[in-house]
Design a protein around this motif. Structure first.
Motif, mmCIF file in Angstrom:
data_model
loop_
_atom_site.group_PDB
_atom_site.id
_atom_site.type_symbol
_atom_site.label_atom_id
_atom_site.label_comp_id
_atom_site.label_asym_id
_atom_site.label_seq_id
_atom_site.Cartn_x
_atom_site.Cartn_y
_atom_site.Cartn_z
ATOM 1 N N THR A 91 -5.335 -0.355 2.484
ATOM 2 C CA THR A 91 -4.025 -0.991 3.113
ATOM 3 C C THR A 91 -3.294 -1.735 3.415
ATOM 4 O O THR A 91 -3.717 -2.693 2.134
ATOM 5 N N ASN A 92 -2.402 -1.975 3.715
ATOM 6 C CA ASN A 92 -1.448 -3.344 3.022
ATOM 7 C C ASN A 92 -1.970 -4.620 3.959
ATOM 8 O O ASN A 92 -1.956 -5.503 3.147
ATOM 9 N N ALA A 122 -3.029 0.453 -3.195
ATOM 10 C CA ALA A 122 -2.952 -1.069 -2.877
ATOM 11 C C ALA A 122 -2.478 -1.859 -3.633
ATOM 12 O O ALA A 122 -3.820 -2.044 -4.576
ATOM 13 N N ASN A 178 -0.156 3.968 2.733
ATOM 14 C CA ASN A 178 -1.041 3.089 4.048
ATOM 15 C C ASN A 178 -1.915 3.657 4.899
ATOM 16 O O ASN A 178 -1.671 3.942 6.443
ATOM 17 N N ALA A 193 0.780 -1.080 0.150
ATOM 18 C CA ALA A 193 0.106 0.664 -0.001
ATOM 19 C C ALA A 193 0.575 1.083 0.039
ATOM 20 O O ALA A 193 1.716 1.319 0.748
ATOM 21 N N GLU A 236 6.223 2.990 0.311
ATOM 22 C CA GLU A 236 5.134 1.322 1.487
ATOM 23 C C GLU A 236 5.427 1.819 3.194
ATOM 24 O O GLU A 236 6.298 1.437 3.511
ATOM 25 N N GLN A 237 3.759 1.860 3.364
ATOM 26 C CA GLN A 237 4.089 1.165 5.315
ATOM 27 C C GLN A 237 4.273 0.297 5.954
ATOM 28 O O GLN A 237 3.909 -0.916 4.754
ATOM 29 N N ASP A 275 4.283 -2.536 6.999
ATOM 30 C CA ASP A 275 3.234 -3.867 7.888
ATOM 31 C C ASP A 275 3.131 -4.120 9.359
ATOM 32 O O ASP A 275 1.664 -3.456 10.052
#
Length: 335
Positions: free
Chosen positions: A38-39, A18, A14, A11, A200-201, A203
């Motif tokens: 979201t991720n 996605a 995030n 994502a 990307e955030q 997880d």
């Protein structure tokens, strides 16, 4: 014959654009995504679609490689308790991503499967291949174009048929129509450069934030929530993360400060600049203590063993807007 596949999600931001993907080999993989998700949604969808895509071979065991502890724990530990409570947590609040979880709960009936956790971004061939395709799908939605869906699983029907059977969750828009498959549809593509705000955030930022079924290693819901901090600290010690300005930016609080083992005081800007250019060495982490200061603050103390010797360290983690970040860090060389 056991089917070995990696499943991954991505994502950008995030939440943000996605993607998800599962991968067996270059002739057997699938990907998709949503304009906003979201991720964790991507990770769950990758697993769901893998079960859906192999439903025509139910006797074949599945060995699923996954870098998301959240997904593994949801499916192997927490879902039975959530179901007994009407898909609600102990505090009465609804479980997140319940649409996907309910579909997975239906899809695994009668199937033989096992999950194996693998470290993300650590060079594992199958995990990297799934990650690349999930990220490509997220990037496609960011660019407002349809993602390349891949060849799918042999005998499962066309990608469009499989896609319709694995419906997108109600919390995200429906998946876009598949792009026409060209001669390079299965080729690995380079990752696009991303600005820090769109990176990307990780997880782990949300891995335990919404779950009340604690790992047996932790005695309570609060302890389970704290468990993610140790994993995040390990991420900060990862040479690959230290070389990535975007990932460091997500892990370090905007008011971050550090007193290093050398006695130098660092601010956020200076420590990021130092870490991304320095030669990072592998180091071990031995937890000495992990304590909750308040509902959104935790103190981790640990010993790291590295090339220069052992260092006693403490990190003050702060959760703002659901995201854990390091607010203060101190290291002292051990006598």
């Amino acid at each position: 014959m056991t089917i070995v596949a990696a499943a991954d999600g991505s994502a950008l931001g995030n939440p943000g654009p996605a993607g998800w993907a599962w991968y067996v080999d270059d002739s057997c993989w699938r990907a998709g995504g949503w304009p906003h998700g979201t991720n964790n949604m991507g990770e769950l969808m990758a697993v769901l679609d893998l079960f859906k895509s192999t439903a025509h071979v139910p006797a074949e065991p599945l060995h699923i490689l996954c870098d998301s502890q959240y997904v593994i724990n949801c499916i192997t530990k927490w879902m039975p308790g959530w179901k007994r409570k009407g898909w609600r947590k102990a505090d009465g609040k609804p479980v997140l991503n319940v649409d996907l979880l309910k579909q997975i709960d239906d899809a695994i009936v009668g199937r033989t499967y096992k999950f194996e956790w693998v470290k993300g971004h650590a060079g594992h061939h199958l995990n990297e291949a799934a990650d690349d395709r999930a990220r490509d799908a997220a990037t496609a939605f960011q660019a407002k174009r349809a993602p390349i869906e891949g060849p799918g699983f042999p005998g499962a029907g066309s990608p469009s048929t499989a896609a319709s059977s694995a419906a997108a969750p109600s919390t995200a828009p429906a998946q876009a129509a598949p792009a026409a498959a060209g001669p390079n549809a299965g080729a690995k593509r380079p990752r696009p450069a991303a600005e820090p705000a769109e990176a990307e955030q990780l997880d782990l930022f949300s891995a335990f934030a919404d779950d009340d079924e604690a790992d047996p290693a932790f005695a309570s819901e609060a302890d389970s929530a704290l468990a993610v901090i140790v994993a995040l600290e390990r991420e900060l010690m990862d040479p690959e993360v230290r070389a990535d300005e975007a990932k460091l930016g997500m892990l370090l609080h905007k008011d971050f400060a550090e007193i290093g083992a050398s006695g130098r005081l660092w601010d956020r800007k200076d420590i990021i600049a130092e870490l991304v250019t320095a030669d990072a060495n592998e180091a071990s982490l031995e937890v000495l203590g992990l304590d909750s200061v308040d509902a959104d603050t935790a103190l981790l103390t640990y010993r790291s063993v590295e090339s220069r010797g052992s260092v006693l360290r403490s990190s003050l983690w702060r959760r703002d807007n659901g995201r854990w970040q390091v607010r203060f860090h101190q290291g002292t060389l051990e006598a």
